[in-house]
Design a protein around this motif. Structure first.
Motif, PDB file in Angstrom:
ATOM      1  N   GLU A   1      44.542 -79.282  43.552  1.00  0.00           N
ATOM      2  CA  GLU A   1      44.848 -80.664  43.158  1.00  0.00           C
ATOM      3  C   GLU A   1      43.776 -81.635  43.662  1.00  0.00           C
ATOM      4  O   GLU A   1      43.281 -82.474  42.905  1.00  0.00           O
ATOM      5  CB  GLU A   1      46.226 -81.086  43.707  1.00  0.00           C
ATOM      6  CG  GLU A   1      46.536 -82.546  43.401  1.00  0.00           C
ATOM      7  CD  GLU A   1      48.014 -82.848  43.433  1.00  0.00           C
ATOM      8  OE1 GLU A   1      48.693 -82.346  44.354  1.00  0.00           O
ATOM      9  OE2 GLU A   1      48.480 -83.580  42.536  1.00  0.00           O
ATOM     10  N   GLU A   2      43.392 -81.492  44.926  1.00  0.00           N
ATOM     11  CA  GLU A   2      42.370 -82.386  45.488  1.00  0.00           C
ATOM     12  C   GLU A   2      41.049 -82.266  44.738  1.00  0.00           C
ATOM     13  O   GLU A   2      40.429 -83.272  44.386  1.00  0.00           O
ATOM     14  CB  GLU A   2      42.159 -82.055  46.973  1.00  0.00           C
ATOM     15  CG  GLU A   2      43.261 -82.623  47.857  1.00  0.00           C
ATOM     16  CD  GLU A   2      43.276 -82.014  49.248  1.00  0.00           C
ATOM     17  OE1 GLU A   2      42.293 -81.338  49.638  1.00  0.00           O
ATOM     18  OE2 GLU A   2      44.300 -82.199  49.935  1.00  0.00           O
ATOM     19  N   LYS A   3      40.633 -81.016  44.513  1.00  0.00           N
ATOM     20  CA  LYS A   3      39.343 -80.779  43.854  1.00  0.00           C
ATOM     21  C   LYS A   3      39.356 -81.318  42.413  1.00  0.00           C
ATOM     22  O   LYS A   3      38.426 -81.997  41.980  1.00  0.00           O
ATOM     23  CB  LYS A   3      39.043 -79.266  43.864  1.00  0.00           C
ATOM     24  CG  LYS A   3      37.720 -78.891  43.255  1.00  0.00           C
ATOM     25  CD  LYS A   3      36.564 -79.352  44.115  1.00  0.00           C
ATOM     26  CE  LYS A   3      35.233 -79.225  43.388  1.00  0.00           C
ATOM     27  NZ  LYS A   3      34.138 -79.883  44.119  1.00  0.00           N
TER      28      LYS A   3
ATOM     29  N   LYS B   1      41.325 -83.573  41.067  1.00  0.00           N
ATOM     30  CA  LYS B   1      41.417 -85.040  41.050  1.00  0.00           C
ATOM     31  C   LYS B   1      40.047 -85.660  41.219  1.00  0.00           C
ATOM     32  O   LYS B   1      39.676 -86.603  40.521  1.00  0.00           O
ATOM     33  CB  LYS B   1      42.354 -85.514  42.165  1.00  0.00           C
ATOM     34  CG  LYS B   1      43.768 -85.705  41.686  1.00  0.00           C
ATOM     35  CD  LYS B   1      44.605 -86.438  42.720  1.00  0.00           C
ATOM     36  CE  LYS B   1      45.990 -86.675  42.124  1.00  0.00           C
ATOM     37  NZ  LYS B   1      47.005 -86.848  43.168  1.00  0.00           N
ATOM     38  N   LYS B   2      39.286 -85.101  42.160  1.00  0.00           N
ATOM     39  CA  LYS B   2      37.930 -85.590  42.416  1.00  0.00           C
ATOM     40  C   LYS B   2      37.058 -85.480  41.162  1.00  0.00           C
ATOM     41  O   LYS B   2      36.185 -86.304  40.929  1.00  0.00           O
ATOM     42  CB  LYS B   2      37.286 -84.775  43.549  1.00  0.00           C
ATOM     43  CG  LYS B   2      37.182 -85.530  44.855  1.00  0.00           C
ATOM     44  CD  LYS B   2      36.319 -84.751  45.827  1.00  0.00           C
ATOM     45  CE  LYS B   2      37.041 -84.639  47.161  1.00  0.00           C
ATOM     46  NZ  LYS B   2      36.517 -83.573  48.006  1.00  0.00           N
TER      47      LYS B   2
ATOM     48  N   GLY C   1      38.130 -85.769  38.202  1.00  0.00           N
ATOM     49  CA  GLY C   1      38.676 -86.608  37.140  1.00  0.00           C
ATOM     50  C   GLY C   1      39.464 -85.849  36.083  1.00  0.00           C
ATOM     51  O   GLY C   1      39.599 -86.302  34.941  1.00  0.00           O
ATOM     52  N   TYR C   2      39.988 -84.690  36.447  1.00  0.00           N
ATOM     53  CA  TYR C   2      40.760 -83.877  35.494  1.00  0.00           C
ATOM     54  C   TYR C   2      42.104 -84.556  35.224  1.00  0.00           C
ATOM     55  O   TYR C   2      42.718 -85.109  36.151  1.00  0.00           O
ATOM     56  CB  TYR C   2      40.952 -82.479  36.086  1.00  0.00           C
ATOM     57  CG  TYR C   2      41.231 -81.406  35.062  1.00  0.00           C
ATOM     58  CD1 TYR C   2      40.406 -81.221  33.963  1.00  0.00           C
ATOM     59  CD2 TYR C   2      42.317 -80.545  35.214  1.00  0.00           C
ATOM     60  CE1 TYR C   2      40.653 -80.224  33.035  1.00  0.00           C
ATOM     61  CE2 TYR C   2      42.577 -79.531  34.290  1.00  0.00           C
ATOM     62  CZ  TYR C   2      41.739 -79.388  33.199  1.00  0.00           C
ATOM     63  OH  TYR C   2      41.997 -78.394  32.281  1.00  0.00           O
TER      64      TYR C   2
ATOM     65  N   GLN D   1      45.876 -85.636  34.955  1.00  0.00           N
ATOM     66  CA  GLN D   1      46.956 -85.297  35.879  1.00  0.00           C
ATOM     67  C   GLN D   1      47.940 -84.272  35.298  1.00  0.00           C
ATOM     68  O   GLN D   1      48.386 -83.368  36.007  1.00  0.00           O
ATOM     69  CB  GLN D   1      47.704 -86.567  36.314  1.00  0.00           C
ATOM     70  CG  GLN D   1      48.705 -86.352  37.458  1.00  0.00           C
ATOM     71  CD  GLN D   1      48.077 -85.802  38.740  1.00  0.00           C
ATOM     72  OE1 GLN D   1      46.979 -86.203  39.143  1.00  0.00           O
ATOM     73  NE2 GLN D   1      48.742 -84.847  39.393  1.00  0.00           N
TER      74      GLN D   1
ATOM     75  N   ILE E   1      46.459 -80.977  35.656  1.00  0.00           N
ATOM     76  CA  ILE E   1      46.459 -80.586  37.081  1.00  0.00           C
ATOM     77  C   ILE E   1      47.819 -79.996  37.449  1.00  0.00           C
ATOM     78  O   ILE E   1      47.912 -78.977  38.143  1.00  0.00           O
ATOM     79  CB  ILE E   1      46.120 -81.784  37.998  1.00  0.00           C
ATOM     80  CG1 ILE E   1      44.676 -82.248  37.760  1.00  0.00           C
ATOM     81  CG2 ILE E   1      46.331 -81.426  39.473  1.00  0.00           C
ATOM     82  CD1 ILE E   1      44.232 -83.431  38.627  1.00  0.00           C
ATOM     83  N   GLU E   2      48.897 -80.626  36.952  1.00  0.00           N
ATOM     84  CA  GLU E   2      50.248 -80.137  37.265  1.00  0.00           C
ATOM     85  C   GLU E   2      50.432 -78.699  36.779  1.00  0.00           C
ATOM     86  O   GLU E   2      51.038 -77.876  37.470  1.00  0.00           O
ATOM     87  CB  GLU E   2      51.317 -81.046  36.629  1.00  0.00           C
ATOM     88  CG  GLU E   2      51.377 -82.461  37.203  1.00  0.00           C
ATOM     89  CD  GLU E   2      51.576 -82.508  38.727  1.00  0.00           C
ATOM     90  OE1 GLU E   2      52.291 -81.634  39.264  1.00  0.00           O
ATOM     91  OE2 GLU E   2      50.999 -83.412  39.365  1.00  0.00           O
TER      92      GLU E   2
ATOM     93  N   LYS F   1      48.508 -76.312  38.949  1.00  0.00           N
ATOM     94  CA  LYS F   1      49.244 -76.122  40.219  1.00  0.00           C
ATOM     95  C   LYS F   1      50.403 -75.140  40.037  1.00  0.00           C
ATOM     96  O   LYS F   1      50.647 -74.293  40.899  1.00  0.00           O
ATOM     97  CB  LYS F   1      49.781 -77.473  40.725  1.00  0.00           C
ATOM     98  CG  LYS F   1      48.716 -78.300  41.434  1.00  0.00           C
ATOM     99  CD  LYS F   1      49.200 -79.703  41.736  1.00  0.00           C
ATOM    100  CE  LYS F   1      50.352 -79.730  42.709  1.00  0.00           C
ATOM    101  NZ  LYS F   1      50.932 -81.100  42.822  1.00  0.00           N
TER     102      LYS F   1
END
Ligand SMILES: [Fe+2]
Length: 184
Positions: free
Chosen positions: A80-82, A84-85, A87-88, A90, A93-94, A97
């Motif tokens: 998640e951190e990577k 987000k950095k 700009g993927y 959200q 990202i979920e 995860k």
């Protein structure tokens, strides 16, 4: 550079660090074959291929950075951190995860998307491309040659039983049968 390449590079760099809990070997002998299977399954079964590839590269990153215990949880956090950095989006990202959180056998009942199922399945299939790694783990546990051979055979037999999709069974059957022939 595309996002998948960016993540691949990130994972390789983490594996190269002296602090990597399992060294560089998992990159070569686990992640590369696992991603290869994930890509084949995505082509056959569908799902968001980009999410599947990103999650495959990252599924064991928690193990590399912090060790095996709870690596599905630590890995999801690192991912998640990577992402987000980078700009993927959200919602993607979920899903990445969820793939990481539910890739372990113990979490199989939580999987409810094709992406999660493919990541878990590719993880299982990759064992058949890393027999030397399974032997290595057995010897590190102090097993002798006979015990190691039996442990490897049992592990591969169990993995074979966990294969879920017909497509993967077809894909992996020759390797499974060859392994059983050599290890019986
Ligand atoms: Fe894995």
């Amino acid at each position: 550079m595309g996002i998948v390449q960016e993540i691949k590079k990130f994972v390789e760099e983490e594996c190269k660090k002296p602090t990597s809990k399992y060294g560089y070997d998992p990159y070569l002998y686990h992640f590369i074959p696992m991603v290869k299977y994930a890509e084949k399954l995505a082509d056959k079964l569908g799902g968001d291929k980009e999410v599947i590839l990103i999650a495959s590269w990252l599924h064991d990153i928690g193990s590399i950075v912090y060790g095996r215990e709870n690596h599905h949880i630590t890995g999801a956090k690192i991912a998640e951190e990577k992402l987000k950095k980078l700009g993927y989006p959200q919602e993607k990202i979920e899903l990445v995860k969820k793939c990481i959180l539910n890739h372990r056998g113990s979490q199989q009942n939580n999987r409810d998307s094709i992406e999660e199922q493919i990541v878990a399945e590719a993880d299982i299939l990759s064992n058949f491309d890393n027999i030397s790694g399974i032997f290595y783990a057995a010897f590190r546990e102090g097993k002798n040659q006979g015990e190691a051979k039996e442990a490897v055979r049992q592990k591969l037999e169990n993995k074979w039983k966990q294969v879920h999709f017909e497509e993967s069974k077809k894909l992996i059957k020759p390797k499974y049968e060859a392994a059983m022939l050599l290890l019986k």
